[in-house]
Design a protein around this motif. Structure first.
Motif, mmCIF file in Angstrom:
data_model
loop_
_atom_site.group_PDB
_atom_site.id
_atom_site.type_symbol
_atom_site.label_atom_id
_atom_site.label_comp_id
_atom_site.label_asym_id
_atom_site.label_seq_id
_atom_site.Cartn_x
_atom_site.Cartn_y
_atom_site.Cartn_z
ATOM 1 N N LYS A 11 0.830 -1.205 0.000
ATOM 2 C CA LYS A 11 0.000 0.000 0.000
ATOM 3 C C LYS A 11 0.864 1.254 0.000
ATOM 4 N N LEU A 12 1.952 1.213 0.812
ATOM 5 C CA LEU A 12 2.843 2.368 0.830
ATOM 6 C C LEU A 12 3.502 2.593 -0.530
ATOM 7 N N ASP A 13 3.872 1.494 -1.185
ATOM 8 C CA ASP A 13 4.455 1.631 -2.522
ATOM 9 C C ASP A 13 3.443 2.230 -3.484
ATOM 10 N N THR A 14 2.190 1.735 -3.388
ATOM 11 C CA THR A 14 1.136 2.268 -4.269
ATOM 12 C C THR A 14 0.881 3.735 -3.977
ATOM 13 N N ARG A 15 0.777 4.084 -2.675
ATOM 14 C CA ARG A 15 0.542 5.482 -2.304
ATOM 15 C C ARG A 15 1.713 6.355 -2.750
ATOM 16 N N SER A 16 2.924 5.825 -2.622
ATOM 17 C CA SER A 16 4.093 6.595 -3.047
ATOM 18 C C SER A 16 4.057 6.849 -4.551
ATOM 19 N N LYS A 17 3.696 5.809 -5.314
ATOM 20 C CA LYS A 17 3.593 5.992 -6.766
ATOM 21 C C LYS A 17 2.483 6.978 -7.110
ATOM 22 N N GLN A 18 1.329 6.848 -6.401
ATOM 23 C CA GLN A 18 0.219 7.776 -6.654
ATOM 24 C C GLN A 18 0.614 9.197 -6.289
ATOM 25 N N PHE A 19 1.343 9.334 -5.167
ATOM 26 C CA PHE A 19 1.771 10.665 -4.748
ATOM 27 C C PHE A 19 2.746 11.271 -5.759
ATOM 28 N N GLN A 20 3.673 10.431 -6.229
ATOM 29 C CA GLN A 20 4.600 10.922 -7.252
ATOM 30 C C GLN A 20 3.858 11.317 -8.521
ATOM 31 N N LEU A 21 2.851 10.515 -8.910
ATOM 32 C CA LEU A 21 2.042 10.859 -10.089
ATOM 33 C C LEU A 21 1.277 12.150 -9.849
ATOM 34 N N LEU A 22 0.737 12.305 -8.621
ATOM 35 C CA LEU A 22 0.020 13.524 -8.287
ATOM 36 C C LEU A 22 0.941 14.730 -8.337
ATOM 37 N N LEU A 23 2.167 14.560 -7.773
ATOM 38 C CA LEU A 23 3.129 15.658 -7.828
ATOM 39 C C LEU A 23 3.480 16.022 -9.267
ATOM 40 N N ALA A 24 3.648 14.979 -10.098
ATOM 41 C CA ALA A 24 3.949 15.247 -11.512
ATOM 42 C C ALA A 24 2.794 15.978 -12.170
ATOM 43 N N SER A 25 1.558 15.551 -11.846
ATOM 44 C CA SER A 25 0.372 16.210 -12.416
ATOM 45 C C SER A 25 0.284 17.643 -11.944
ATOM 46 N N LEU A 26 0.564 17.849 -10.619
ATOM 47 C CA LEU A 26 0.516 19.211 -10.074
ATOM 48 C C LEU A 26 1.556 20.093 -10.743
ATOM 49 N N HIS A 27 2.759 19.522 -10.932
ATOM 50 C CA HIS A 27 3.797 20.304 -11.606
ATOM 51 C C HIS A 27 3.386 20.627 -13.038
ATOM 52 N N ALA A 28 2.801 19.652 -13.709
ATOM 53 C CA ALA A 28 2.356 19.904 -15.090
ATOM 54 C C ALA A 28 1.249 20.952 -15.117
ATOM 55 N N LEU A 29 0.289 20.824 -14.162
ATOM 56 C CA LEU A 29 -0.807 21.781 -14.091
ATOM 57 C C LEU A 29 -0.277 23.166 -13.749
ATOM 58 N N GLN A 30 0.700 23.205 -12.803
ATOM 59 C CA GLN A 30 1.275 24.496 -12.450
ATOM 60 C C GLN A 30 1.989 25.131 -13.638
ATOM 61 N N ASP A 31 2.721 24.277 -14.383
ATOM 62 C CA ASP A 31 3.381 24.797 -15.589
ATOM 63 C C ASP A 31 2.369 25.305 -16.603
ATOM 64 N N GLU A 32 1.274 24.555 -16.713
ATOM 65 C CA GLU A 32 0.235 24.969 -17.664
ATOM 66 C C GLU A 32 -0.420 26.271 -17.230
ATOM 67 N N ILE A 33 -0.710 26.366 -15.930
ATOM 68 C CA ILE A 33 -1.321 27.610 -15.415
ATOM 69 C C ILE A 33 -0.375 28.778 -15.594
ATOM 70 N N THR A 34 0.900 28.528 -15.320
ATOM 71 C CA THR A 34 1.898 29.592 -15.487
ATOM 72 C C THR A 34 1.976 30.029 -16.939
#
Length: 234
Positions: free
Chosen positions: A163-186
């Motif tokens: 579960k921790l591995d899955t959450r870590s992967k999901q969190f990393q994906l979320l961070l990547a999405s947030l970074h992409a969204l932030q770049d897009e918003i910028t």
């Protein structure tokens, strides 16, 4: 059995030595002197005197014989007592040796009994300690329960790790999405900002043009209104 002459002579010498020691040499000397006197006076003395000397010698010999017999009895008694003492000595020595052997045997038995007693006390102490401990079946059941619990904990740990591995992967994906969204918003903000700047510059330019036009139109009107009418004055 045939007796050896040397042994007989030795016994006689021993007997004479004993007689001299027990009776003494004085009676022997007195009897010898009386006998020599009798022999010397056989020709000079009368028959009665010789018989009297003979009777005196016989009495002395009887007394000497009695003393010798008494000494022999005492000697035999002493020998018997000595033999008895020797027998008693050997018996006592044998008894002492037997008692010493018995004491040594009893010491060994005592040491063994002490060892047995010590072993019994240790066994009793071990039994008491074992009785205070749980039984083997209880320990086996407890061990089985602990093994099952440990297996369950391993499974839970593995599940939690997954579960921790899955959450870590999901969190990393979320961070990547947030970074992409932030770049897009910028990027969108930059585009919007550039568009707003262009529109503002055009509006400012139009305003300035209008202002300039108003400014050029105003002096003409003023000049017209300030000129006096020529026709009315004439």
């Amino acid at each position: 059995p045939h007796l050896n002459m040397s042994s007989i002579d030795d016994e006689e010498e021993i007997l004479k030595t004993r007689i001299r020691l027990l009776v003494g040499e004085r009676p022997l000397r007195a009897i010898t002197k009386s006998f020599v006197t009798l022999c010397d006076n056989l020709e000079t003395k009368s028959y009665e005197e010789c018989v009297s000397i003979q009777q005196s010698i016989i009495r002395e010999l009887a007394l000497l014989e009695m003393a010798i017999q008494k000494a022999l009895v005492v000697s035999v008694t002493n020998e018997r007592e000595t033999q008895n003492y020797e027998r008693l000595y050997f018996e006592r020595e044998s008894e002492i040796s037997s008692v010493e052997d018995e004491i040594a045997h009893l010491k060994q038995e005592l040491q063994q009994e002490r060892l047995i007693r010590k072993n019994k006390e240790e066994y009793a102490e071990l039994t008491r300690l074992i009785s205070t401990r749980p039984s083997v079946s209880h320990l086996e059941a407890q061990s089985s329960s602990l093994r099952a619990e440990l297996t369950d904990l391993h499974a839970k740990n593995k599940d939690t790790q997954n579960k921790l591995d899955t959450r870590s992967k999901q969190f990393q994906l979320l961070l990547a999405s947030l970074h992409a969204l932030q770049d897009e918003i910028t990027s969108d903000q930059l585009v919007s900002s550039s568009s707003s700047s262009s529109s503002g510059v055009a509006a400012d330019q139009s305003s300035d043009d209008a202002t300039m036009m108003d400014a050029s139109a105003t002096p003409t009107t003023s000049s017209i209104s300030l000129q006096p009418p020529s026709s009315s004055s004439s």
